[in-house]
Structures are given as C-alpha cells and as structure tokens.
Design a protein around this motif. Structure first.
Motif, PDB file in Angstrom:
ATOM      1  N   GLY A 167      39.575  30.914  60.030  1.00  0.00           N
ATOM      2  CA  GLY A 167      39.147  31.805  61.088  1.00  0.00           C
ATOM      3  C   GLY A 167      39.244  31.185  62.459  1.00  0.00           C
ATOM      4  N   ASN A 168      38.605  31.873  63.419  1.00  0.00           N
ATOM      5  CA  ASN A 168      38.673  31.502  64.821  1.00  0.00           C
ATOM      6  C   ASN A 168      37.257  31.251  65.337  1.00  0.00           C
ATOM      7  N   CYS A 169      36.913  29.984  65.499  1.00  0.00           N
ATOM      8  CA  CYS A 169      35.558  29.616  65.914  1.00  0.00           C
ATOM      9  C   CYS A 169      35.236  30.141  67.311  1.00  0.00           C
ATOM     10  N   GLU A 170      36.218  30.148  68.203  1.00  0.00           N
ATOM     11  CA  GLU A 170      35.972  30.592  69.575  1.00  0.00           C
ATOM     12  C   GLU A 170      35.541  32.043  69.629  1.00  0.00           C
ATOM     13  N   ILE A 171      36.208  32.902  68.835  1.00  0.00           N
ATOM     14  CA  ILE A 171      35.826  34.316  68.799  1.00  0.00           C
ATOM     15  C   ILE A 171      34.387  34.461  68.321  1.00  0.00           C
ATOM     16  N   SER A 172      34.051  33.785  67.228  1.00  0.00           N
ATOM     17  CA  SER A 172      32.696  33.900  66.687  1.00  0.00           C
ATOM     18  C   SER A 172      31.651  33.396  67.668  1.00  0.00           C
ATOM     19  N   LEU A 173      31.905  32.278  68.318  1.00  0.00           N
ATOM     20  CA  LEU A 173      30.945  31.734  69.275  1.00  0.00           C
ATOM     21  C   LEU A 173      30.747  32.658  70.463  1.00  0.00           C
ATOM     22  N   ASN A 174      31.829  33.247  70.954  1.00  0.00           N
ATOM     23  CA  ASN A 174      31.715  34.192  72.066  1.00  0.00           C
ATOM     24  C   ASN A 174      30.892  35.414  71.671  1.00  0.00           C
ATOM     25  N   GLN A 175      31.137  35.937  70.488  1.00  0.00           N
ATOM     26  CA  GLN A 175      30.398  37.118  70.045  1.00  0.00           C
ATOM     27  C   GLN A 175      28.937  36.783  69.770  1.00  0.00           C
ATOM     28  N   LEU A 176      28.682  35.621  69.203  1.00  0.00           N
ATOM     29  CA  LEU A 176      27.299  35.196  68.991  1.00  0.00           C
ATOM     30  C   LEU A 176      26.556  35.063  70.309  1.00  0.00           C
ATOM     31  N   SER A 177      27.211  34.515  71.316  1.00  0.00           N
ATOM     32  CA  SER A 177      26.545  34.313  72.607  1.00  0.00           C
ATOM     33  C   SER A 177      26.181  35.642  73.261  1.00  0.00           C
ATOM     34  N   VAL A 178      26.973  36.684  72.991  1.00  0.00           N
ATOM     35  CA  VAL A 178      26.671  38.014  73.511  1.00  0.00           C
ATOM     36  C   VAL A 178      25.568  38.681  72.698  1.00  0.00           C
ATOM     37  N   GLU A 210      34.635  39.019  62.848  1.00  0.00           N
ATOM     38  CA  GLU A 210      35.986  38.978  63.419  1.00  0.00           C
ATOM     39  C   GLU A 210      36.525  37.549  63.405  1.00  0.00           C
ATOM     40  N   GLY A 211      35.711  36.595  63.832  1.00  0.00           N
ATOM     41  CA  GLY A 211      36.179  35.215  63.860  1.00  0.00           C
ATOM     42  C   GLY A 211      36.455  34.650  62.483  1.00  0.00           C
ATOM     43  N   ALA A 212      35.620  35.000  61.508  1.00  0.00           N
ATOM     44  CA  ALA A 212      35.821  34.523  60.140  1.00  0.00           C
ATOM     45  C   ALA A 212      36.911  35.337  59.454  1.00  0.00           C
ATOM     46  N   ARG A 213      37.667  34.687  58.590  1.00  0.00           N
ATOM     47  CA  ARG A 213      38.696  35.399  57.845  1.00  0.00           C
ATOM     48  C   ARG A 213      38.084  35.984  56.577  1.00  0.00           C
ATOM     49  N   LEU A 214      38.150  37.291  56.468  1.00  0.00           N
ATOM     50  CA  LEU A 214      37.683  37.972  55.267  1.00  0.00           C
ATOM     51  C   LEU A 214      38.881  38.555  54.529  1.00  0.00           C
ATOM     52  N   ASP A 215      38.948  38.294  53.239  1.00  0.00           N
ATOM     53  CA  ASP A 215      39.986  38.900  52.417  1.00  0.00           C
ATOM     54  C   ASP A 215      39.498  40.250  51.896  1.00  0.00           C
ATOM     55  N   TYR A 216      40.444  41.077  51.489  1.00  0.00           N
ATOM     56  CA  TYR A 216      40.110  42.446  51.076  1.00  0.00           C
ATOM     57  C   TYR A 216      39.115  42.463  49.921  1.00  0.00           C
ATOM     58  N   TRP A 217      39.278  41.525  48.981  1.00  0.00           N
ATOM     59  CA  TRP A 217      38.366  41.504  47.835  1.00  0.00           C
ATOM     60  C   TRP A 217      36.951  41.105  48.242  1.00  0.00           C
ATOM     61  N   ASP A 218      36.779  40.477  49.399  1.00  0.00           N
ATOM     62  CA  ASP A 218      35.438  40.143  49.880  1.00  0.00           C
ATOM     63  C   ASP A 218      34.655  41.386  50.283  1.00  0.00           C
ATOM     64  N   ILE A 219      35.343  42.414  50.743  1.00  0.00           N
ATOM     65  CA  ILE A 219      34.667  43.514  51.441  1.00  0.00           C
ATOM     66  C   ILE A 219      34.879  44.881  50.817  1.00  0.00           C
ATOM     67  N   ALA A 220      35.873  45.040  49.951  1.00  0.00           N
ATOM     68  CA  ALA A 220      36.278  46.379  49.504  1.00  0.00           C
ATOM     69  C   ALA A 220      35.146  47.139  48.825  1.00  0.00           C
ATOM     70  N   ALA A 221      34.501  46.525  47.834  1.00  0.00           N
ATOM     71  CA  ALA A 221      33.434  47.214  47.092  1.00  0.00           C
ATOM     72  C   ALA A 221      32.266  47.553  48.006  1.00  0.00           C
ATOM     73  N   ALA A 222      31.885  46.616  48.861  1.00  0.00           N
ATOM     74  CA  ALA A 222      30.730  46.830  49.729  1.00  0.00           C
ATOM     75  C   ALA A 222      30.999  47.917  50.769  1.00  0.00           C
ATOM     76  N   ILE A 223      32.250  48.070  51.202  1.00  0.00           N
ATOM     77  CA  ILE A 223      32.579  49.147  52.133  1.00  0.00           C
ATOM     78  C   ILE A 223      32.305  50.510  51.492  1.00  0.00           C
ATOM     79  N   VAL A 224      32.696  50.668  50.226  1.00  0.00           N
ATOM     80  CA  VAL A 224      32.419  51.929  49.526  1.00  0.00           C
ATOM     81  C   VAL A 224      30.922  52.201  49.505  1.00  0.00           C
ATOM     82  N   ILE A 225      30.125  51.179  49.166  1.00  0.00           N
ATOM     83  CA  ILE A 225      28.672  51.330  49.070  1.00  0.00           C
ATOM     84  C   ILE A 225      28.082  51.688  50.428  1.00  0.00           C
TER      85      ILE A 225
END
Length: 267
Positions: A167-178, A210-225
């Motif tokens: 992932g991208n640490c800079e994106i995550s840090l910027n979003q966390l700071s906001v 956004e900063g962390a890389r999520l694969d489809y299998w990480d999120i697919a089931a939970a999106i349905v729920i």
C-alpha cells in the motif's frame, strides 16, 4: 432468491463453520502456528491452506461444477459459468500468528460479475454474519437493522493501514490526519472482512481504506452484508461498482457523503 441460490447460501455458511473449526484448533494449539512467508510481512499458515481446501470440498459436494477464486489457490474454473465462490479462508493471518483473537473466514458468491451472497464468520465468538442480495443481512439468526446515524464527532470508524510493500503509507497518513480530529476514534484491528461486517452491526460507524491494498477476497463477502444491512458502499470516487476496488468506503447513508468529502479534503 431462487432455490439454487438459497442452497448456495446455506452451503457457504456451513463451509465457513467447517473452516472455522480448523482455525479454532490451530489458534488454541500450543505455540505459534507454522507459517511460510509470501512476501514482506505477508504470511500463510497451514491453516490458511487447510481451511480453503475444506471450503472447496464442502461447496463441491453440493455444487460440483462451480468455480472458485481463493486467496491461496487462485482461480479454479468450473463448468458452471453462472456462479463463482470467492474465498479468504483466514482474514487476519497476522493476528492469528501473533495470538490476537480477531480473524475470520470470508466467503462470497458472485453471479457473473454481480456480488450476490456473503458470509463472514468469527470462529472464536461463533458469530456468523451473512446476507443474500434481496433477503437482508443477519447475525446468526437475527436480522440486522441499520442503527441510527451518530453525529460525526461521536463516530467510531475503522480502517486498514498499509505496511512494508502493501500500500501507500502517505495516503493513509494524510487521511488519518484529516479524520482523527473529527471523530471519536479510529481502529485498525486487522481483519477487513470483520471490520466491514461490523459496520452493519453498528460496532463501527464506518470503514474506509485507500492507502492499504485490499484484495477482492478481503472485502467481497462483507460488501454484500453491509449493503443488505443498509450501508452505502462505494469506492472513494463514489462509484458503487468500480471495475477494481482500489479504495472503499462503507458507511450509514446519512454519513457517507460527509465522510467522502472529509477524505477528499486531504487532496
């Protein structure tokens, strides 16, 4: 929902339970589980593999022609072109390896490219979150109803944070700071499937990544729920069905746009 899909839903729930029993056994065994490294801080245990194989066997018993996309096994093409099972057999492997009791089994089913069914199972708590498109979302046998939206400053939100090359640490840090000065708290427990599904329960008021890389299998089931429970789910451009999920926001409909604007204010 047609009978085939109802049977598929019950099958993936049973498969998640079977895989969960294997994970409980591994978690409670003496010492840390044996593991191998797939990359920097990216581990796979014998339990990831055994749990995925158990899920595939369980589903194949009832649906021998179905295809699979598994975190460990990759793509297995079936003779049934309508449905595909998407498997994360152990979401939260780092937690599992370090003895942190927060991990899950995540199984989704797509019909062509449409997310249709999902189950996320926390084996240590015996909590099964599941949903089917058009039939609602449930915790075990209890229907989920969207709780009232909390004020922004009272919200507890969850996220995934990048590490090493994921992932991208800079994106995550910027979003966390906001985000940090505006909400009641931010958590990153380490199983995206559970965190997204917990938003359906109101344990979290939102989930973003956004900063962390999520694969489809990480999120697919939970999106349905989450969607069946009444959450609004999009990427961070506001697209509810992007070609690739490179970002994610799950929130109460009354807070989604406000959160989206907040996360864009770091740009």
């Amino acid at each position: 929902m047609i009978e085939t899909e109802r049977e598929l839903l019950e099958t993936i729930k049973a498969a998640a339970k079977e895989a969960g029993e294997l994970l409980k056994e591994g978690y409670r065994s003496d010492g840390l589980a044996n593991f191998e490294s797939k990359g920097a801080s990216d581990f796979v245990t014998i339990y990831d593999k055994d749990a995925e194989n158990a899920i595939i066997r369980c589903v194949n018993d009832s649906f021998p022609g179905i295809g699979f996309i598994g975190e460990e096994g990759g793509v297995t093409t079936g003779t049934d072109n309508d449905y595909t099972v998407i498997i994360d057999p152990l979401d939260g492997t780092n937690n599992f390896l370090h003895g942190v009791p927060h991990f899950s089994v995540s199984i989704a089913v797509t019909r062509h490219d449409e997310l249709l069914l999902g189950s996320v199972y926390h084996p240590l708590l015996d909590e099964m979150l599941w949903a089917g498109k058009g039939v609602g979302a449930y915790l075990n046998d209890t229907p989920l109803n969207m709780p009232s939206a909390r004020p922004f400053h009272e919200m507890l939100v969850s996220t995934c944070l990048p590490y090493h090359e994921k992932g991208n640490c800079e994106i995550s840090l910027n979003q966390l700071s906001v985000m940090m000065p505006q909400v009641a708290g931010i958590r990153s427990p380490g199983s995206a499937a559970l965190e997204i599904a917990y938003t359906s329960l109101g344990r979290y008021d939102a989930f973003w990544s956004e900063g962390a890389r999520l694969d489809y299998w990480d999120i697919a089931a939970a999106i349905v729920i989450a969607r069946e429970a009444g959450c609004t789910v999009t990427d961070l451009t506001g697209d509810p069905a992007p070609a690739h999920w490179s970002s994610l926001l799950v929130a109460h409909p009354q807070r989604h746009d406000e959160l989206l604007q907040c996360l864009h204010s770091d740009k």
